[in-house]
Design an enzyme around this catalytic site. Structure first.
Site, short mmCIF file in Angstrom:
data_model
loop_
_atom_site.label_atom_id
_atom_site.label_comp_id
_atom_site.label_asym_id
_atom_site.label_seq_id
_atom_site.Cartn_x
_atom_site.Cartn_y
_atom_site.Cartn_z
N ARG A 43 -9.76 0.63 9.43
CA ARG A 43 -9.24 -0.72 9.60
C ARG A 43 -10.22 -1.61 10.36
O ARG A 43 -9.90 -2.77 10.63
CB ARG A 43 -7.94 -0.63 10.41
CG ARG A 43 -6.88 -1.58 9.95
CD ARG A 43 -5.63 -0.83 9.95
NE ARG A 43 -4.43 -1.53 10.16
CZ ARG A 43 -3.31 -1.06 9.63
NH1 ARG A 43 -3.31 0.01 8.89
NH2 ARG A 43 -2.19 -1.67 9.87
N ARG A 50 11.64 -1.49 10.71
CA ARG A 50 10.61 -1.11 11.67
C ARG A 50 10.56 -2.12 12.81
O ARG A 50 10.68 -3.32 12.58
CB ARG A 50 9.24 -1.08 10.97
CG ARG A 50 8.87 0.29 10.46
CD ARG A 50 7.68 0.29 9.55
NE ARG A 50 6.51 -0.42 10.05
CZ ARG A 50 5.35 -0.47 9.39
NH1 ARG A 50 5.22 0.16 8.23
NH2 ARG A 50 4.33 -1.13 9.85
N LYS A 79 0.83 -1.21 0.00
CA LYS A 79 0.00 0.00 0.00
C LYS A 79 0.87 1.27 0.00
O LYS A 79 0.67 2.16 -0.82
CB LYS A 79 -0.93 0.02 1.23
CG LYS A 79 -1.83 -1.20 1.34
CD LYS A 79 -2.74 -1.13 2.55
CE LYS A 79 -2.04 -1.16 3.90
NZ LYS A 79 -1.32 -2.41 4.20
N ARG A 132 0.08 -9.42 13.05
CA ARG A 132 -0.51 -8.36 12.20
C ARG A 132 -1.36 -8.97 11.10
O ARG A 132 -2.42 -8.45 10.76
CB ARG A 132 0.61 -7.49 11.61
CG ARG A 132 1.19 -6.52 12.64
CD ARG A 132 2.50 -5.92 12.18
NE ARG A 132 2.40 -5.16 10.96
CZ ARG A 132 3.45 -4.81 10.22
NH1 ARG A 132 4.67 -5.15 10.59
NH2 ARG A 132 3.28 -4.10 9.14
N ARG A 140 11.72 -5.68 4.46
CA ARG A 140 11.55 -4.23 4.23
C ARG A 140 12.57 -3.43 5.04
O ARG A 140 12.84 -3.73 6.19
CB ARG A 140 10.14 -3.81 4.65
CG ARG A 140 9.99 -2.28 4.63
CD ARG A 140 8.58 -1.81 4.82
NE ARG A 140 7.92 -2.42 5.94
CZ ARG A 140 6.59 -2.41 6.12
NH1 ARG A 140 5.81 -1.83 5.23
NH2 ARG A 140 6.06 -2.98 7.16
P1 AP5 Z 1 4.85 -1.64 1.74
O1 AP5 Z 1 4.44 -0.81 0.58
O2 AP5 Z 1 5.66 -0.99 2.80
O3 AP5 Z 1 3.56 -2.37 2.36
P2 AP5 Z 1 2.31 -1.83 3.17
O4 AP5 Z 1 1.10 -2.48 2.59
O5 AP5 Z 1 2.32 -0.33 3.22
O6 AP5 Z 1 2.63 -2.49 4.56
P3 AP5 Z 1 2.63 -1.95 6.06
O7 AP5 Z 1 3.37 -3.01 6.82
O8 AP5 Z 1 3.17 -0.56 6.19
O9 AP5 Z 1 1.13 -1.95 6.36
P4 AP5 Z 1 0.47 -2.10 7.69
O10 AP5 Z 1 -0.92 -1.86 7.23
O11 AP5 Z 1 0.68 -3.32 8.48
O12 AP5 Z 1 1.22 -1.02 8.60
P5 AP5 Z 1 0.82 0.43 9.11
O13 AP5 Z 1 2.03 1.24 9.09
O14 AP5 Z 1 -0.41 0.90 8.42
O15 AP5 Z 1 5.60 -2.94 1.18
C1 AP5 Z 1 6.12 -3.91 2.06
C2 AP5 Z 1 7.47 -4.43 1.51
O16 AP5 Z 1 7.23 -5.18 0.31
C3 AP5 Z 1 8.45 -3.32 1.12
O17 AP5 Z 1 9.74 -3.77 1.44
C4 AP5 Z 1 8.27 -3.16 -0.39
O18 AP5 Z 1 9.46 -2.71 -1.02
C5 AP5 Z 1 7.91 -4.58 -0.81
N1 AP5 Z 1 6.95 -4.62 -1.92
C6 AP5 Z 1 5.89 -3.78 -2.12
N2 AP5 Z 1 5.20 -4.16 -3.22
C7 AP5 Z 1 5.83 -5.28 -3.69
C8 AP5 Z 1 5.58 -6.14 -4.81
N3 AP5 Z 1 4.55 -5.93 -5.64
N4 AP5 Z 1 6.42 -7.19 -5.01
C9 AP5 Z 1 7.47 -7.41 -4.17
N5 AP5 Z 1 7.76 -6.62 -3.10
C10 AP5 Z 1 6.94 -5.57 -2.86
O19 AP5 Z 1 0.37 0.13 10.62
C11 AP5 Z 1 1.30 -0.18 11.63
C12 AP5 Z 1 0.57 -0.34 12.96
O20 AP5 Z 1 -0.07 0.91 13.31
C13 AP5 Z 1 -0.58 -1.36 12.99
O21 AP5 Z 1 -0.10 -2.68 13.23
C14 AP5 Z 1 -1.45 -0.83 14.13
O22 AP5 Z 1 -0.92 -1.16 15.37
C15 AP5 Z 1 -1.34 0.68 13.94
N6 AP5 Z 1 -2.40 1.23 13.08
C16 AP5 Z 1 -2.25 1.85 11.87
N7 AP5 Z 1 -3.43 2.23 11.37
C17 AP5 Z 1 -4.37 1.83 12.26
C18 AP5 Z 1 -5.79 1.91 12.29
N8 AP5 Z 1 -6.48 2.48 11.29
N9 AP5 Z 1 -6.44 1.39 13.35
C19 AP5 Z 1 -5.76 0.83 14.39
N10 AP5 Z 1 -4.41 0.70 14.42
C20 AP5 Z 1 -3.72 1.22 13.36
#
Ligand code: AP5
Length: 219
Positions: free
Chosen positions: A88, A160, A13, A171, A127
């Site tokens: 979420r 991270r 994402k 997660r 990552r």
């Molecule tokens: P990347 O693009 O970084 O993936 P992402 O989908 O953004 O993954 P996140 O881990 O950031 O999402 P998340 O939803 O768990 O975390 P968030 O920060 O929102 O890609 C991942 C890796 O793959 C990278 O290395 C990239 O280079 C590689 N890649 C990408 N596309 C690829 C492809 N097509 N092929 C191969 N490789 C690829 O949330 C973190 C924490 O915050 C949560 O656990 C929770 O505790 C809290 N939180 C956040 N939002 C909320 C909410 N709304 N409600 C409650 N808690 C929340």
């Protein structure tokens, strides 16, 4: 234009949002990035969120909804925004709808990036992110030009704290239990678009452009 970007952790994402904002003149609002900023600054919200994030659990809805609505107000109208990682839970989605409705707005499209669970763990544990600008890389699939250095020349790459194997598993489970029901929520509203995220970064980008070019004017 208001876009919600759904998908499991590590689906890509954040990677895709960075490319979408360039093409469509939209703002990228990532709940995870905002929470990490609060943690770095040591705010009360950051301190409250810390234990949930480190365990791979969701931060409680009331904290998240207040934070996101505040953020959306701060940035104003502009060319629209992409919400990455929010909502979420069904509760968050309802609160978002209610807040938008007060301003005569609604979510225009919900994109869901679909990736098989078996790929997520290796994407996340590989990552590395820039400690300054947050740009994400992957040690194998998307390496930086120079080892451990951001291509933008701003900072060293770091892992991270919630990208370790055991936290990643929780997660992914949390996603299936609490976030996946949003797919049906947006499907019922008729604005869900599913994208295959199980292919390379460029291919995913092209699929997203194909969907969005029909509804958002490119710059
Ligand atoms: P990347 O693009 O970084 O993936 P992402 O989908 O953004 O993954 P996140 O881990 O950031 O999402 P998340 O939803 O768990 O975390 P968030 O920060 O929102 O890609 C991942 C890796 O793959 C990278 O290395 C990239 O280079 C590689 N890649 C990408 N596309 C690829 C492809 N097509 N092929 C191969 N490789 C690829 O949330 C973190 C924490 O915050 C949560 O656990 C929770 O505790 C809290 N939180 C956040 N939002 C909320 C909410 N709304 N409600 C409650 N808690 C929340």
């Amino acid at each position: 234009m208001i876009i919600v970007f759904l998908g499991p952790p590590g689906a890509g994402k954040g990677t895709q949002c960075k490319m979408l904002v360039d093409r469509y003149n939209m703002l990228h609002i990532s709940s995870g990035d905002i929470l990490r900023r609060h943690r770095k600054e040591g705010t009360e919200l950051g301190q409250k969120a810390q234990s949930y994030m480190d365990a791979g659990d969701l931060v409680p809805d009331d904290l998240i909804v207040a934070m996101m609505i505040e953020e959306m107000k701060k940035i104003g109208q502009g060319g629209g925004f992409i919400l990455d990682g929010f909502p979420r839970t069904i509760g968050q989605a309802r609160e978002l709808d209610a807040a938008l409705e007060k301003e005569g707005k609604s979510v225009d499209v919900a994109l869901c990036l679909e990736v098989d669970d078996s790929k997520l763990e290796e994407r996340i544990t590989g990552r590395r992110s820039c400690s300054v600008c947050g740009k994400a890389y992957h040690i194998q699939f998307n390496p930086p030009r120079q080892k451990n250095q951001c291509d933008n020349g701003c900072g060293p790459l770091v892992q991270r704290p919630d990208d370790t194997e055991d936290v990643v598993r929780n997660r992914i489970k949390t996603y299936h239990d609490q976030t996946a029901p949003l797919v049906a929520y947006y499907q019922n509203k008729g604005n869900l678009q599913s994208i295959n995220g199980d292919v390379g970064i460029e291919q995913v980008r092209e699929s997203l452009f194909e969907v969005l070019d029909k509804i958002v004017p490119a710059r």
